[in-house]
Write a protein that holds these residues in place. Structure first.
Motif, short mmCIF file in Angstrom:
data_model
loop_
_atom_site.label_atom_id
_atom_site.label_comp_id
_atom_site.label_asym_id
_atom_site.label_seq_id
_atom_site.Cartn_x
_atom_site.Cartn_y
_atom_site.Cartn_z
N LYS A 130 0.82 -1.23 0.00
CA LYS A 130 0.00 0.00 0.00
C LYS A 130 0.85 1.27 0.00
O LYS A 130 0.39 2.31 -0.47
CB LYS A 130 -0.99 -0.01 1.17
N GLY A 185 -4.52 -8.00 2.61
CA GLY A 185 -5.72 -7.74 1.83
C GLY A 185 -6.89 -8.27 2.62
O GLY A 185 -6.70 -8.73 3.76
N GLU A 310 -7.52 1.80 -3.60
CA GLU A 310 -6.49 0.80 -3.88
C GLU A 310 -6.76 0.09 -5.19
O GLU A 310 -7.83 0.18 -5.77
CB GLU A 310 -6.43 -0.24 -2.75
N ASN A 312 -6.45 -3.88 -6.76
CA ASN A 312 -6.28 -5.29 -6.42
C ASN A 312 -6.01 -6.04 -7.72
O ASN A 312 -6.87 -6.10 -8.59
CB ASN A 312 -7.54 -5.83 -5.75
MG MG Z 1 -6.79 -4.81 -1.19
#
Ligand code: MG
Ligand code: ADP
Ligand code: MG
Length: 348
Positions: A130, A185, A310, A312
């Protein structure tokens, strides 16, 4: 001849069970309709201890959707791959989180010189961490909530820069703020904190998950998600929204049936839809993603502010997951989607 697809699932992460469910849905779709004439699947299961198994054992896990119990293993066993590995013509990794979505597995598959679905080493690694992700987004001019990055050594420092660090974070970000281990996550290890003492506890706990930690200013916003598909010329789907009861979209809320709802398409002004789609594609390119990614946003309705949350690079992929549902609503059904993903892997 049919193309042999190595379906890799399970893995050493907290999202092992989710991975099995995603893989079962993908396996079924690769054996349905036109796909059945095009593809042969070789399921390969990565057990919780990291050891790969193929054949009947892998098929049983897919059918029963139940993980195998394993014991910790000696590292040399991790290099004993099942012989089926040599037959694979294209890999379809369906692993979420560390050791699957983070570039480690992508590095191994790159060394094998066999094409694979999804992002390569760089896109996967930048998408997973992140802090790296936020730095890349910032550089690209993508709007984000205010944040701080800290290291475990600052949290566990001796004797004491820690109280001062907490004072600084409090002054910078205010409450509520979110404390996150940088490399997980499914909301694992994430805490929403509302006071100095909660901040201290949350940082200490996050430090036990990861050397790298992010703290973000909390926003009161709608949570929107956009699916991206393609390689050099990626396309964005319609926008979906997640709603839920409770404090935030935590692990339990994500995986307990009935706790959260998906709305597709999200009820939004056309202008916001196209802004989010553009930002999603920009985010995809910025981290060097490939094949697929789901890009998540916060939308503050009153001020019409959009923040990217974010990316993914291997999003949940069960029949009910947001990623395939977004494409279904955009005109690509589940079977077509998995076919396109394999084709994008082969063209890379
Ligand atoms: Mg994530
Ligand atoms: P993960 O990668 O584990 O999904 P996220 O960064 O997406 O982690 O955070 C998980 C959830 O926590 C989000 O979906 C949202 O509900 C909540 N959350 C995270 N950061 C913030 C924030 N800055 N403001 C408000 N809610 C947040
Ligand atoms: Mg998330």
């Amino acid at each position: 001849a049919k193309i042999r697809v190595g379906l890799l699932f399970g893995g050493r992460s907290g999202e092992h069970e989710v991975s099995i469910n995603s893989a079962a849905a993908i396996a079924q779709a690769l054996q349905t309709g036109d796909n059945a004439n095009k593809y042969d699947i070789l399921p390969i299961y990565i057990q919780k201890n990291g050891v790969w198994v193929a054949g009947d054992t892998a098929n049983e896990v897919l059918d029963s959707k139940a993980p195998l119990a394993t014991e910790e293993t000696n590292p040399s066993q991790l290099w004993q791959f099942p012989t089926q590995v040599q037959e694979v013509e294209v890999w379809f990794p369906v692993l979420h989180g560390p050791n699957g979505e983070d570039g480690t597995l992508q590095g191994l598959l790159t060394l094998m010189q066999v094409p694979f679905v999804g992002s390569g080493v760089l896109g996967s690694a930048v998408g997973m961490d992140k802090i790296a992700m936020k730095m890349a987004f910032a550089q690209a001019g993508l709007p984000q909530v205010k944040y701080r990055a800290v290291e475990r050594s600052q949290v566990w420092s001796n004797p004491c820069i820690f109280p001062k660090l907490c004072d600084e974070i409090e002054a910078d970000l205010g409450y509520p703020c979110f404390v996150k281990p940088a490399n997980l996550g499914s909301s694992v290890g994430i805490a929403k904190v509302r006071s100095h003492s909660e901040l201290e506890t949350a940082l200490d706990s996050a430090a036990s998950y990861d050397r790298r930690i992010v703290i973000e200013a909390g926003v009161n916003a709608r949570e929107l998600e956009c699916a991206v598909l393609g390689n050099d010329n990626p396309k964005a789907s319609v926008i979906g929204e997640v709603t839920f009861e409770g404090d935030f979209y935590d692990y339990e809320t994500k995986y307990t049936e009935g706790r959260s709802q998906i709305h597709i398409p999200a009820n939004l002004p056309e202008k916001i839809v196209s802004q989010i789609q553009e930002m999603a594609i920009q985010a995809f390119k910025t981290v060097d993603a490939a094949g697929l990614a789901r890009v998540d946003f916060f939308y503050v309705e009153e001020t019409e502010e959009i923040y990217i949350n974010e990316i993914n690079t291997l999003p949940g992929f069960t029949k009910f997951s947001m990623y395939p549902q977004l494409w279904k609503a955009t005109g690509i059904n589940f079977e077509q989607l998995v076919d396109q993903l394999v084709q994008f892997a082969l063209e890379k």
